[in-house]
Design an enzyme around this catalytic site. Structure first.
Site, PDB file in Angstrom:
ATOM      1  NE  ARG A 171      -3.711  -1.023   0.074  1.00  0.00           N
ATOM      2  CZ  ARG A 171      -4.881  -1.303   0.616  1.00  0.00           C
ATOM      3  NH1 ARG A 171      -4.998  -2.304   1.443  1.00  0.00           N
ATOM      4  NH2 ARG A 171      -5.952  -0.605   0.326  1.00  0.00           N
ATOM      5  CD  GLN A 231      -2.249   6.531  -3.540  1.00  0.00           C
ATOM      6  OE1 GLN A 231      -1.212   7.166  -3.752  1.00  0.00           O
ATOM      7  NE2 GLN A 231      -3.117   6.885  -2.625  1.00  0.00           N
ATOM      8  CG  ASP A 267      -4.315  -0.294  -3.605  1.00  0.00           C
ATOM      9  OD1 ASP A 267      -4.878  -1.401  -3.512  1.00  0.00           O
ATOM     10  OD2 ASP A 267      -3.990   0.385  -2.630  1.00  0.00           O
ATOM     11  CB  SER A 282      -7.373   1.432  -2.947  1.00  0.00           C
ATOM     12  OG  SER A 282      -6.503   1.334  -1.868  1.00  0.00           O
ATOM     13  CE1 TYR A 323      -4.212  -3.119   4.904  1.00  0.00           C
ATOM     14  CE2 TYR A 323      -1.890  -3.678   4.676  1.00  0.00           C
ATOM     15  CZ  TYR A 323      -3.145  -3.499   4.115  1.00  0.00           C
ATOM     16  OH  TYR A 323      -3.331  -3.690   2.769  1.00  0.00           O
TER      17      TYR A 323
HETATM   18  P1  NAD Z   1      -8.572  -2.688   5.838  1.00  0.00           P
HETATM   19  O1  NAD Z   1      -9.595  -3.077   4.838  1.00  0.00           O
HETATM   20  O2  NAD Z   1      -7.495  -3.651   6.196  1.00  0.00           O
HETATM   21  O3  NAD Z   1      -9.339  -2.277   7.209  1.00  0.00           O
HETATM   22  C1  NAD Z   1     -10.349  -1.302   7.189  1.00  0.00           C
HETATM   23  C2  NAD Z   1     -10.213  -0.395   8.391  1.00  0.00           C
HETATM   24  O4  NAD Z   1     -10.583  -1.098   9.584  1.00  0.00           O
HETATM   25  C3  NAD Z   1      -8.792   0.123   8.633  1.00  0.00           C
HETATM   26  O5  NAD Z   1      -8.824   1.531   8.631  1.00  0.00           O
HETATM   27  C4  NAD Z   1      -8.443  -0.447  10.002  1.00  0.00           C
HETATM   28  O6  NAD Z   1      -7.636   0.434  10.774  1.00  0.00           O
HETATM   29  C5  NAD Z   1      -9.819  -0.600  10.638  1.00  0.00           C
HETATM   30  N1  NAD Z   1      -9.849  -1.504  11.798  1.00  0.00           N
HETATM   31  C6  NAD Z   1      -9.195  -2.669  11.985  1.00  0.00           C
HETATM   32  N2  NAD Z   1      -9.476  -3.188  13.210  1.00  0.00           N
HETATM   33  C7  NAD Z   1     -10.353  -2.346  13.783  1.00  0.00           C
HETATM   34  C8  NAD Z   1     -11.041  -2.332  15.032  1.00  0.00           C
HETATM   35  N3  NAD Z   1     -10.848  -3.281  15.951  1.00  0.00           N
HETATM   36  N4  NAD Z   1     -11.888  -1.316  15.285  1.00  0.00           N
HETATM   37  C9  NAD Z   1     -12.070  -0.339  14.367  1.00  0.00           C
HETATM   38  N5  NAD Z   1     -11.456  -0.278  13.181  1.00  0.00           N
HETATM   39  C10 NAD Z   1     -10.607  -1.272  12.893  1.00  0.00           C
HETATM   40  O7  NAD Z   1      -7.882  -1.307   5.490  1.00  0.00           O
HETATM   41  P2  NAD Z   1      -7.741  -0.555   4.089  1.00  0.00           P
HETATM   42  O8  NAD Z   1      -8.908   0.262   3.842  1.00  0.00           O
HETATM   43  O9  NAD Z   1      -7.324  -1.544   3.082  1.00  0.00           O
HETATM   44  O10 NAD Z   1      -6.537   0.433   4.420  1.00  0.00           O
HETATM   45  C11 NAD Z   1      -5.440   0.022   5.230  1.00  0.00           C
HETATM   46  C12 NAD Z   1      -4.386   1.099   5.316  1.00  0.00           C
HETATM   47  O11 NAD Z   1      -3.696   1.231   4.090  1.00  0.00           O
HETATM   48  C13 NAD Z   1      -4.895   2.478   5.629  1.00  0.00           C
HETATM   49  O12 NAD Z   1      -3.923   3.138   6.397  1.00  0.00           O
HETATM   50  C14 NAD Z   1      -4.959   3.152   4.309  1.00  0.00           C
HETATM   51  O13 NAD Z   1      -4.936   4.566   4.390  1.00  0.00           O
HETATM   52  C15 NAD Z   1      -3.718   2.601   3.717  1.00  0.00           C
HETATM   53  N6  NAD Z   1      -3.744   2.655   2.264  1.00  0.00           N
HETATM   54  C16 NAD Z   1      -2.681   3.200   1.605  1.00  0.00           C
HETATM   55  C17 NAD Z   1      -2.684   3.240   0.226  1.00  0.00           C
HETATM   56  C18 NAD Z   1      -1.544   3.803  -0.516  1.00  0.00           C
HETATM   57  O14 NAD Z   1      -0.773   4.574   0.017  1.00  0.00           O
HETATM   58  N7  NAD Z   1      -1.389   3.392  -1.754  1.00  0.00           N
HETATM   59  C19 NAD Z   1      -3.744   2.728  -0.472  1.00  0.00           C
HETATM   60  C20 NAD Z   1      -4.804   2.176   0.227  1.00  0.00           C
HETATM   61  C21 NAD Z   1      -4.774   2.126   1.603  1.00  0.00           C
END
Ligand code: NAD
Length: 366
Positions: A119, A124, A127, A130, A225
């Site tokens: 990520r 991006q 991805d 996302s 994460y």
């Molecule tokens: P994900 O699908 O793994 O999880 C969804 C959300 O659930 C996350 O925000 C996580 O913190 C939250 N979560 C997990 N356990 C929890 C709990 N017990 N209570 C409440 N919330 C909880 O996550 P995602 O949407 O795939 O994104 C993961 C990370 O990657 C984020 O920081 C996102 O900003 C980052 N990201 C970065 C890029 C990039 O830079 N290219 C792209 C996508 C996502």
């Protein structure tokens, strides 16, 4: 080189939509599409032919393509029917411990699974997680709004004022943030919660209230994460969520921890304490679910509360999901071949993470 596009029956996703065909054909590629490959996403064979692709039976696509594009649509016994040098691009890692995943790791052809992309900013544009999570987050709210027997924005009529509906979003990652933005656009009052305190600002910038629980464990090495939390923190969090859920009309849950069972955030007593007519969409049911009583790919009703379990809501928007998926794949291949097809940068993080290989299992078990 021949790009082959395979039909997938498991999801309404095709790895190349007609609009993206020209990105390949204006380069050094021919495009061969399995007949009916885009049908589930409303892309007919004619639409592909109009933009210069050829339509062929599946066996021909498998045998002739140098690069095969799919979602998860290839069978174990088909791997011996591809060119030995073929490159297969899809998103297979969701099928953890499946025979297919094992076979892809062992195959002569090189298979890349885009759900394993790091990520990072550079990845991006490729991805897929996302892209699809964003579409799903939108759909979760629209679906919930449809099932909710009420109105989302505040409505002032000559007969009085109806207050806005209350929406709670748990997990403010890609899907959660899109759910928050969608619910706000529909005029609801939105509260959201995530264990990662870094998202507080993003939640608030969308006009939602961040539900704060003090003492979350975070790790800089978790790649952004979430990680598992202490029992004390979980108890505090559950109580706050219980109180907020009782007042909510719609609850959307998106919380995941990669490679682990999803955290249970809404207990049965909370579901039973919610208002009749309220709706929950659990987007983590494939990994165990965030909501007690939720069932994957089913809608259940408990004392008037509807619980929709669906981790693949993007499936309900096949045309758009396939468009973003196609663009992600094109960007991935462009990156992979930037130094030419003979010089794939296998040591690069993007390529190394996504290439399915036997050593991945060995590394995990070591
Ligand atoms: P994900 O699908 O793994 O999880 C969804 C959300 O659930 C996350 O925000 C996580 O913190 C939250 N979560 C997990 N356990 C929890 C709990 N017990 N209570 C409440 N919330 C909880 O996550 P995602 O949407 O795939 O994104 C993961 C990370 O990657 C984020 O920081 C996102 O900003 C980052 N990201 C970065 C890029 C990039 O830079 N290219 C792209 C996508 C996502």
């Amino acid at each position: 080189m021949i790009i082959g596009v395979l039909k997938c029956t498991e999801e309404n996703l095709v790895g190349l939509v007609p609009k993206v065909v020209s990105k390949y054909t204006k380069g050094d590629y021919e495009v061969l599409v399995e007949s009916g490959a885009g049908a589930a996403s409303n892309y007919s064979d004619d639409m592909y032919e109009e933009v210069g692709a050829k339509i062929a039976p599946r066996a021909e696509v498998l045998a002739q393509a140098d690069i095969l594009l799919t979602s998860t649509g290839i069978e174990v016994d088909e791997l011996s029917k591809t060119k030995q040098s073929a490159i297969i691009v899809g998103k297979f890692n969701g099928r953890v411990e499946s025979e297919l995943l094992t076979a892809l790791k062992q195959a002569e052809a090189k298979a890349f699974s885009l759900d394993l992309l790091p990520r990072s900013s550079i990845a991006q544009s490729m991805d897929v997680l996302s892209s699809l999570a964003s579409l799903s987050g939108y759909k979760a709210v629209v679906l919930a709004a449809d099932h909710f027997g009420g109105y989302l924005p505040m409505m002032t009529t000559s007969a009085g004022t109806i207050p806005p509906a209350k929406v709670m979003v748990l997990g403010a990652g890609v899907a959660g943030l899109q759910a928050i933005a969608t619910a706000k656009r529909l005029g609801a009052m939105v509260e959201a919660f995530d264990v990662r305190s870094a998202v507080k600002e993003e939640v608030e910038s969308l006009g939602a209230k961040f539900i704060e629980v003090e003492g979350a464990a975070e790790s800089a090495s978790a790649g952004g994460y979430a990680i598992e939390q202490s029992e004390e923190y979980i108890a505090k969090q559950k109580e706050l969520i219980h109180q907020t859920a009782m007042k909510a009309d719609i609850v959307i849950t998106t919380a995941n921890i990669p490679g682990r069972k999803a955290p249970l955030l809404i207990e049965e007593k909370t579901v039973r304490a919610m208002k009749a007519g309220s709706v929950i969409v659990d987007m983590a049911t494939a990994s165990g679910g965030n909501v007690a009583l939720a069932q994957d790919n089913q809608t259940v009703e408990v004392e008037g509360v509807k619980i929709i379990g669906d981790t693949k809501l993007y499936n309900q928007m096949g045309p758009q999901s396939s468009l973003v998926y196609s663009n992600n794949i094109f960007n991935f291949l462009t990156f992979m071949f930037k130094e030419g097809a003979e010089n794939i940068p296998f040591e690069n993080e993007i390529i190394a993470n996504t290439l399915l290989k036997v050593e991945q299992d060995e590394a995990v078990s070591a």
